[in-house]
Design an enzyme around this catalytic site. Structure first.
Site, PDB file in Angstrom:
ATOM      1  N   CYS A   1      24.483   4.749  30.166  1.00 38.80           N
ATOM      2  CA  CYS A   1      23.243   5.506  29.931  1.00 38.80           C
ATOM      3  C   CYS A   1      22.350   5.610  31.153  1.00 38.80           C
ATOM      4  O   CYS A   1      21.797   6.679  31.438  1.00 38.80           O
ATOM      5  CB  CYS A   1      22.471   4.912  28.756  1.00 38.80           C
ATOM      6  SG  CYS A   1      21.820   3.234  29.036  1.00 38.80           S
TER       7      CYS A   1
ATOM      8  N   HIS B   1      18.691   0.580  26.377  1.00 38.29           N
ATOM      9  CA  HIS B   1      19.219   1.943  26.458  1.00 38.29           C
ATOM     10  C   HIS B   1      18.151   2.844  27.074  1.00 38.29           C
ATOM     11  O   HIS B   1      16.953   2.587  26.931  1.00 38.29           O
ATOM     12  CB  HIS B   1      19.601   2.436  25.056  1.00 38.29           C
ATOM     13  CG  HIS B   1      20.222   3.793  25.022  1.00 38.29           C
ATOM     14  ND1 HIS B   1      21.313   4.137  25.796  1.00 38.29           N
ATOM     15  CD2 HIS B   1      19.905   4.912  24.313  1.00 38.29           C
ATOM     16  CE1 HIS B   1      21.637   5.396  25.554  1.00 38.29           C
ATOM     17  NE2 HIS B   1      20.795   5.883  24.660  1.00 38.29           N
TER      18      HIS B   1
ATOM     19  N   ASP C   1      20.115  12.969  25.086  1.00 39.74           N
ATOM     20  CA  ASP C   1      20.851  11.730  25.348  1.00 39.74           C
ATOM     21  C   ASP C   1      22.328  12.057  25.521  1.00 39.74           C
ATOM     22  O   ASP C   1      23.004  12.455  24.567  1.00 39.74           O
ATOM     23  CB  ASP C   1      20.654  10.753  24.185  1.00 39.74           C
ATOM     24  CG  ASP C   1      21.193   9.364  24.489  1.00 39.74           C
ATOM     25  OD1 ASP C   1      21.869   9.195  25.520  1.00 39.74           O
ATOM     26  OD2 ASP C   1      20.938   8.447  23.681  1.00 39.74           O
TER      27      ASP C   1
END
Length: 252
Positions: A66, A103, A117
């Protein structure tokens, strides 16, 4: 940035930073830039500098987790005229939400605020509205965003996904947890190599260790590959050229 667009299959630079273009970019990114943790198991350092991110994803044609793929996408979106902020999210482990900065997600401001995302493995294919409380249909299923104690909880078709801190952060703020994810025996990223992307039919293809997994809807196929077959799969399925296989390097 034109090379970045070409990397995700967009040959003409978008002229308008609108929601249609944002949807197109997110879906293209998910289908071409894999979610992967191979650097950890190849013994490669992971850096979060702008040049490091772009070199890995654009020049070396790799993916990342991420902090890398969402961090790089933020650079591209800003270059295209979008207003983007980075936010900490605490992922759901089936019982509780995890720790801060576990995250990284993006918030894009248009007429409405949108969640973007591309670094969470299986997740929504399109941006989600952060100010809508009702169900949001997506090719991956139905998602909802609800507010709780000033934070936003994103729930997918299966369970909660994560809880978002509304405060914006800089990418360097995620450095300590990026290091933790690479080095801690408690991090799921250190358990073994994984590489995954969305397929053209809306399913996923994943290489977990040497197990190749294809999912389409509720259908799932698995096959264990030889070493040579796994190297070939990285190349043909993910566009990643490796000279050796990543091997599990779980810290002691």
């Amino acid at each position: 940035m034109d090379d970045y667009l070409a990397r995700i299959g967009i040959t003409e630079r978008p002229s308008t930073p609108d929601i249609g273009t944002l949807r197109r970019i997110q879906r293209a990114h998910l289908g071409t830039v894999p979610f992967e943790n191979l650097s950890i198991h190849l013994g490669e350092p992971i850096g979060l500098g702008d040049d490091e991110l772009l070199d890995k994803i654009v020049n070396r044609r790799r993916g990342g987790f991420c902090y890398e793929v969402n961090g790089a996408l933020a650079l591209l979106l800003r270059d295209l005229g979008y207003t983007v902020t980075l936010h900490s999210a605490r992922t759901w482990n089936g019982t509780v939400f995890g720790f801060p900065f576990d995250h990284l997600v993006l918030r894009v401001e248009l007429e409405h605020p949108w969640l973007v995302d591309v670094g969470f493995g299986r997740f929504a294919h399109h941006p989600l509205r952060l100010d809508a409380t009702g169900p949001q249909a997506d090719p991956d299923g139905t998602y909802t965003v609800t507010e709780d104690a000033g934070e936003l909880i994103v729930t997918g078709p299966r369970e909660h996904e994560y809880r978002i801190d509304p405060r914006p952060y800089l990418l360097r703020d995620f450095g300590p947890t990026c290091w933790y994810q690479q080095t801690s025996p408690l991090s799921h990223f250190t358990k073994g190599p994984t590489c995954s992307r969305v397929t053209e039919d809306g399913g996923r293809i994943t290489l977990s260790g040497r197990k190749l997994i294809r999912t389409t809807g509720d259908a799932r196929q698995e096959r264990t590959l030889s070493g040579d077959e796994a190297l070939a799969a990285y190349r043909t399925e993910f566009g990643i050229e490796l000279t050796r296989l990543p091997e599990a390097r779980t810290p002691a």
